[in-house]
Design an enzyme around this catalytic site. Structure first.
Site, PDB file in Angstrom:
ATOM      1  N   ARG A 286       4.242  -5.016   3.745  1.00  0.00           N
ATOM      2  CA  ARG A 286       4.246  -5.172   2.295  1.00  0.00           C
ATOM      3  C   ARG A 286       5.218  -6.225   1.782  1.00  0.00           C
ATOM      4  O   ARG A 286       4.893  -6.996   0.883  1.00  0.00           O
ATOM      5  CB  ARG A 286       4.600  -3.818   1.665  1.00  0.00           C
ATOM      6  CG  ARG A 286       4.670  -3.813   0.158  1.00  0.00           C
ATOM      7  CD  ARG A 286       5.056  -2.422  -0.357  1.00  0.00           C
ATOM      8  NE  ARG A 286       4.890  -2.304  -1.801  1.00  0.00           N
ATOM      9  CZ  ARG A 286       5.842  -2.592  -2.689  1.00  0.00           C
ATOM     10  NH1 ARG A 286       7.015  -3.030  -2.286  1.00  0.00           N
ATOM     11  NH2 ARG A 286       5.615  -2.446  -3.986  1.00  0.00           N
TER      12      ARG A 286
ATOM     13  N   PHE B  94      -3.783   5.625   6.127  1.00  0.00           N
ATOM     14  CA  PHE B  94      -5.106   6.151   5.802  1.00  0.00           C
ATOM     15  C   PHE B  94      -6.175   5.670   6.793  1.00  0.00           C
ATOM     16  O   PHE B  94      -7.161   6.366   7.034  1.00  0.00           O
ATOM     17  CB  PHE B  94      -5.484   5.782   4.370  1.00  0.00           C
ATOM     18  CG  PHE B  94      -4.497   6.292   3.363  1.00  0.00           C
ATOM     19  CD1 PHE B  94      -3.982   7.576   3.481  1.00  0.00           C
ATOM     20  CD2 PHE B  94      -4.063   5.499   2.321  1.00  0.00           C
ATOM     21  CE1 PHE B  94      -3.052   8.059   2.570  1.00  0.00           C
ATOM     22  CE2 PHE B  94      -3.141   5.971   1.396  1.00  0.00           C
ATOM     23  CZ  PHE B  94      -2.630   7.246   1.523  1.00  0.00           C
TER      24      PHE B  94
ATOM     25  N   ARG C 147       0.876  -9.337   3.560  1.00  0.00           N
ATOM     26  CA  ARG C 147      -0.314  -8.920   2.807  1.00  0.00           C
ATOM     27  C   ARG C 147      -0.875 -10.065   1.979  1.00  0.00           C
ATOM     28  O   ARG C 147      -2.091 -10.162   1.774  1.00  0.00           O
ATOM     29  CB  ARG C 147      -0.008  -7.711   1.917  1.00  0.00           C
ATOM     30  CG  ARG C 147       1.111  -7.913   0.926  1.00  0.00           C
ATOM     31  CD  ARG C 147       1.245  -6.699   0.014  1.00  0.00           C
ATOM     32  NE  ARG C 147       2.470  -6.756  -0.772  1.00  0.00           N
ATOM     33  CZ  ARG C 147       2.663  -6.076  -1.887  1.00  0.00           C
ATOM     34  NH1 ARG C 147       1.717  -5.293  -2.348  1.00  0.00           N
ATOM     35  NH2 ARG C 147       3.798  -6.157  -2.534  1.00  0.00           N
TER      36      ARG C 147
ATOM     37  N   GLU D 137     -11.790   7.116   2.995  1.00  0.00           N
ATOM     38  CA  GLU D 137     -11.533   6.235   4.139  1.00  0.00           C
ATOM     39  C   GLU D 137     -12.440   6.505   5.333  1.00  0.00           C
ATOM     40  O   GLU D 137     -12.767   5.582   6.086  1.00  0.00           O
ATOM     41  CB  GLU D 137     -10.069   6.363   4.576  1.00  0.00           C
ATOM     42  CG  GLU D 137      -9.070   5.855   3.548  1.00  0.00           C
ATOM     43  CD  GLU D 137      -8.830   6.845   2.410  1.00  0.00           C
ATOM     44  OE1 GLU D 137      -9.270   8.007   2.519  1.00  0.00           O
ATOM     45  OE2 GLU D 137      -8.194   6.446   1.418  1.00  0.00           O
TER      46      GLU D 137
ATOM     47  N   SER E 255      -2.996  -3.569  -3.891  1.00  0.00           N
ATOM     48  CA  SER E 255      -1.752  -3.430  -3.128  1.00  0.00           C
ATOM     49  C   SER E 255      -1.790  -4.195  -1.813  1.00  0.00           C
ATOM     50  O   SER E 255      -0.774  -4.696  -1.344  1.00  0.00           O
ATOM     51  CB  SER E 255      -1.492  -1.949  -2.783  1.00  0.00           C
ATOM     52  OG  SER E 255      -1.230  -1.209  -3.936  1.00  0.00           O
TER      53      SER E 255
END
Lengths: 289, 316
Positions: B167, B83, B10, B58, B37
C-alpha cells in the site's frame, strides 16, 4: 450439432446403456457415486446428443458450447456421456478412478479432452461458468455456457455470489441446470434416521433463482424431450441468465437405489448389480456375475 | 546510501495494467469492490469495458477469473491479499492452481503496512500459503520499477501467479532499465561477513541496513529474491557459500515464507546457520506503520542491530 437427429426412443435406450456403464465403472473402481450420476444422466444425454454445439473430434474448438459439471462428484455420468458421444473409447470407462487414468474421481480438465473445467469442490464450477459466459460476451463469442449444479450444492454461498453477478451482467448466454434430486449426501434428519429431508422444499429453489433475477423453468429431468425443449429455449433467452430446475430422482432407473440417500456413494454387491442390470434392460448374457 | 523516493506498488500496479491494456486486449481486471484502494481504479479509468466488478464476493470472483482464463483472457484479480488468499483459497487451489489456469492474483495491502486496518486485513502469511500450492508462481516486487517489469513478464507468461502488492510508497531500488527475470534473484551488494536475503519492499529496508552495517565495518552481501516460487536456489546457495552465515528478513511471518524457503534449500544443499527475521508467530494489530516496523524489528536500524547481535553471538 448431430449429423443425424436421434429419436427419443434411441436416446432413452442410450440413457439406459449409460446407466449400466455407470454402474459397471463404479463396480470396477470399487468406488464412486451412483445416486447423483443416475439422476443426472438423462439431462446429460439430452445435452450432448441434442443441445450442445460441439465437435467430439475437435474438443478445443473455440466456438463450441461449454458444459461444466459443477457437481463434480457425478463425474462418471459425464465421462460415460462423453464416451458415448465419441470423445474417447467406451472401454476407457473401466479406468475410472484408477491411478494414472484420465477419468479422475472428480473431473480434471488438464487430463481429459472435452472437459471445460476442473471441478469437485461444490459451487466452484458454477462461478467459473459465470466467468466463461462473461468472457464470451466480452470476446463477442456466440456460444452458450451450460452448468449443472446439484440441489444440495445450492447450499454453497458461492452459488448465490455468482447468481448475483450473472444477473448484473445480464448473462443470457449462461444456463444453469439444477439437478434437483431432493437428496444430498447426508442432509437433515426427518422423522427417522433413514428419512432425510430434501435440501430445499417445494418451490424454494425456483423462487430463489427467480429472486436473483434469473428466468426459471421447471422440467421433468428424466423426460429427454422435455429437457431438450427447455434447454433449447434457455439458450435462446435474452436479457437475463436462465435456470432450468430439473426435477429428478436420485438413483433413477434402479428401484432399490431410487430416493435412497444411502446410494449417494456406495458400491453395489453382486446380487444388487444383477438386479440393477436386469432392471436396466441388460441382455441376459451381461447379467451373469 | 539513501534510496530515491518511489511510488507505492499499488500505483505502479494500476498504471502498468492500464498501459498494457492499450496494446493487449487480453488483459482484464477483476475487482472485488476495492479498486479505489488497490490501484485498480487506474485501469478502470482507462479501460472501463475490461474492468469487471464482482462486488464484495471474493470466492465467486476467483472462479470468474478462472472461467475468463479458459477463453484466452489474462485476468488480474485485484483485492486485498487477505481476501484473495484466505477467503478464496479453495477457489485458487481447485480452479486456478490445479488446472494451471492463466490467472494473476494481485494481493493488495499485503504485509504489515496496511493503513491501520489491523488483524483481519494485515496479511503476512500469504507467501507461506501461496508457495505451498503446486503450480503457483509467487512474486513479491521490491519497488515500482520491479512491479512494472514483473507485471509485463507475467502477462507474457502463461500460468497462475500470486503477486504481492503493498500500500505505502516505497523507495526506488532499481533503475528504469532494470530487467526482471522470473525465478531469478538479484544481488544488490557483495559482502564477506554475512548474507542478508530479503524479498518484496522489505528489501529496500535491508538494503539501507547494509549501509548502516558497513559504517560499523560489517560487510553484508544483500540478495533480493523477488520470485519466491520458483526460487533461485543457485543464487541462494552461492550467497551462503561466500559468507557462511545467512539471515533472512521479511515483512511476513517467519513460518514458511522466504525464510522457510531459504532454510529448506540450504538444509538440503549447503547447511550453514540460517536466522530468520520477520514477524513471529502472531496476528496483526492496528497501529502506525513506523511503530509496527519498529515492533517487529523490520526498520533498517533494527535490522542492523539484530544482524550485529547475531554476528557477535556466532563469533563467540
Amino acid at each position: 450439432m448431430m449429423a443425424v437427429e436421434l429419436s427419443t426412443a434411441k436416446l432413452e435406450d442410450l440413457a439406459r446403456t449409460a446407466r449400466r456403464e455407470i454402474i459397471n465403472a463404479v463396480v470396477v473402481a470399487k468406488a464412486g457415486h451412483l445416486g447423483g450420476p443416475l439422476s443426472a444422466i438423462d439431462i446429460l444425454v439430452a445435452l450432448y446428443f441434442r443441445v450442445l454445439n460441439i465437435r467430439p473430434l475437435d474438443p478445443t474448438w473455440p466456438d463450441r458450447d461449454r458444459f461444466i459439471l459443477s457437481k463434480g462428484h457425478s463425474s462418471i455420468a459425464l465421462y460415460t456421456t462423453l464416451a458415448l458421444r465419441g470423445f474417447f473409447p467406451l472401454e476407457e470407462l473401466s479406468t475410472f478412478d484408477a491411478m494414472g487414468s484420465r477419468l479422475q474421481g472428480h473431473p480434471d480438465m488438464n487430463l481429459l479432452p472435452g472437459l471445460d473445467m476442473s471441478t469437485g469442490s461444490l459451487g466452484l464450477g458454477f462461478s467459473a461458468g459465470v466467468g466463461v459466459a462473461l468472457g464470451a460476451k466480452l470476446a463477442e463469442k456466440n456460444f452458450t455456457t451450460f452448468v449443472m449444479v446439484g440441489d444440495g450444492e445450492c447450499n454453497e454461498g458461492i452459488i448465490w455470489e455468482g447468481a448475483h453477478v450473472a444477473q448484473r451482467y445480464a448473462l443470457d448466454n449462461l444456463v444453469v441446470i439444477v439437478d434437483e434430486n431432493n437428496l444430498q449426501q447426508f442432509g437433515w434428519r426427518g422423522q427417522t434416521a433413514t428419512d432425510r429431508l430434501p435440501p430445499y422444499s417445494d418451490k424454494q429453489l425456483a423462487h430463489r433463482w427467480e429472486a436473483f433475477g434469473w428466468q426459471v423453468s421447471e422440467v421433468d429431468g428424466h423426460d429427454i424431450d422435455e429437457v431438450t425443449h427447455a434447454l433449447t429455449r434457455a439458450r435462446g433467452a435474452s436479457g437475463s441468465p436462465v435456470a432450468v430446475i430439473a426435477h429428478t430422482t436420485k438413483g433413477k432407473g434402479v428401484s432399490f437405489m431410487e430416493g435412497n440417500f444411502r446410494w449417494h456413494s456406495r458400491v453395489p454387491t453382486v446380487d444388487e448389480i444383477n438386479q440393477a442390470m436386469v432392471e436396466l434392460g441388460a441382455p441376459p448374457s451381461l447379467t451373469g456375475a | 546510501m539513501l534510496l530515491r523516493e518511489g511510488k507505492a506498488l499499488r500505483v505502479a500496479f494500476g498504471e502498468t495494467l492500464a498501459e498494457l491494456g492499450n496494446t493487449d486486449r487480453r488483459v482484464v481486471v477483476v475487482d472485488g469492490d476495492l479498486g479505489s484502494s488497490t490501484g485498480a481504479d487506474i485501469f478502470e479509468a482507462a479501460h472501463p469495458d475490461r474492468f469487471l466488478q464482482m462486488g464484495i464476493a471474493e470466492q465467486n470472483m476467483l472462479g470468474v477469473a478462472a472461467g475468463l482464463a479458459t477463453i484466452g483472457f489474462v485476468p488480474f484479480v485485484s483485492t486485498f491479499a487477505c481476501f484473495a488468499v484466505a477467503r478464496a483459497l479453495d477457489q485458487i487451489r481447485v480452479l486456478i492452481a490445479q488446472p494451471k489456469l492463466n490467472v494473476k492474483i494481485a494481493g493488495g495491502y499485503a504485509g504489515l503496512l496496511a493503513g491501520k486496518t489491523g488483524k483481519t486485513h494485515l496479511m503476512f502469511d500469504d507467501v507461506s500459503i501461496m508457495r505451498a500450492l503446486a503450480n503457483m508462481t509467487v512474486i513479491a516486487p521490491a519497488d515500482e520499477i520491479e512491479t512494472r517489469r514483473a507485471i509485463e513478464v507475467i502477462t507474457a507468461t502463461d500460468g497462475p501467479v500470486y503477486l504481492r502488492i503493498t500500500r505505502e510508497p516505497s523507495p526506488k531500488l532499481f533503475d528504469d532499465d532494470y530487467v526482471f527475470h522470473l525465478g531469478v534473484a538479484s544481488r544488490l551488494r557483495d559482502g564477506r561477513d554475512v548474507t542478508l536475503i530479503s524479498t518484496g519492499v522489505q528489501t529496500t529496508r535491508v538494503y539501507e541496513s547494509a549501509d548502516l552495517l558497513a559504517k560499523e565495518g560489517i560487510d553484508a552481501l544483500v540478495l533480493h529474491v523477488p520470485t519466491i516460487k520458483p526460487i533461485d536456489e543457485a543464487a541462494i546457495v552461492e550467497a551462503a557459500r561466500e559468507t557462511g552465515f545467512v539471515i533472512t528478513v521479511e515483512e511476513h511471518t517467519i513460518l514458511g515464507g522466504l525464510g522457510g524457503a531459504v532454510a529448506e534449500i540450504l538444509g538440503d544443499q549447503y547447511p550453514v546457520p540460517v536466522k530468520r527475521l520477520g514477524i513471529r508467530d502472531m496476528f496483526g494489530e492496528s497501529g502506525p506503520d513506523d511503530a509496527l516496523l519498529e515492533k517487529h524489528r523490520l526498520s533498517p536500524a533494527r535490522i542492523a542491530e539484530d544482524v550485529r547481535l547475531l554476528l557477535a553471538r556466532r563469533v563467540r
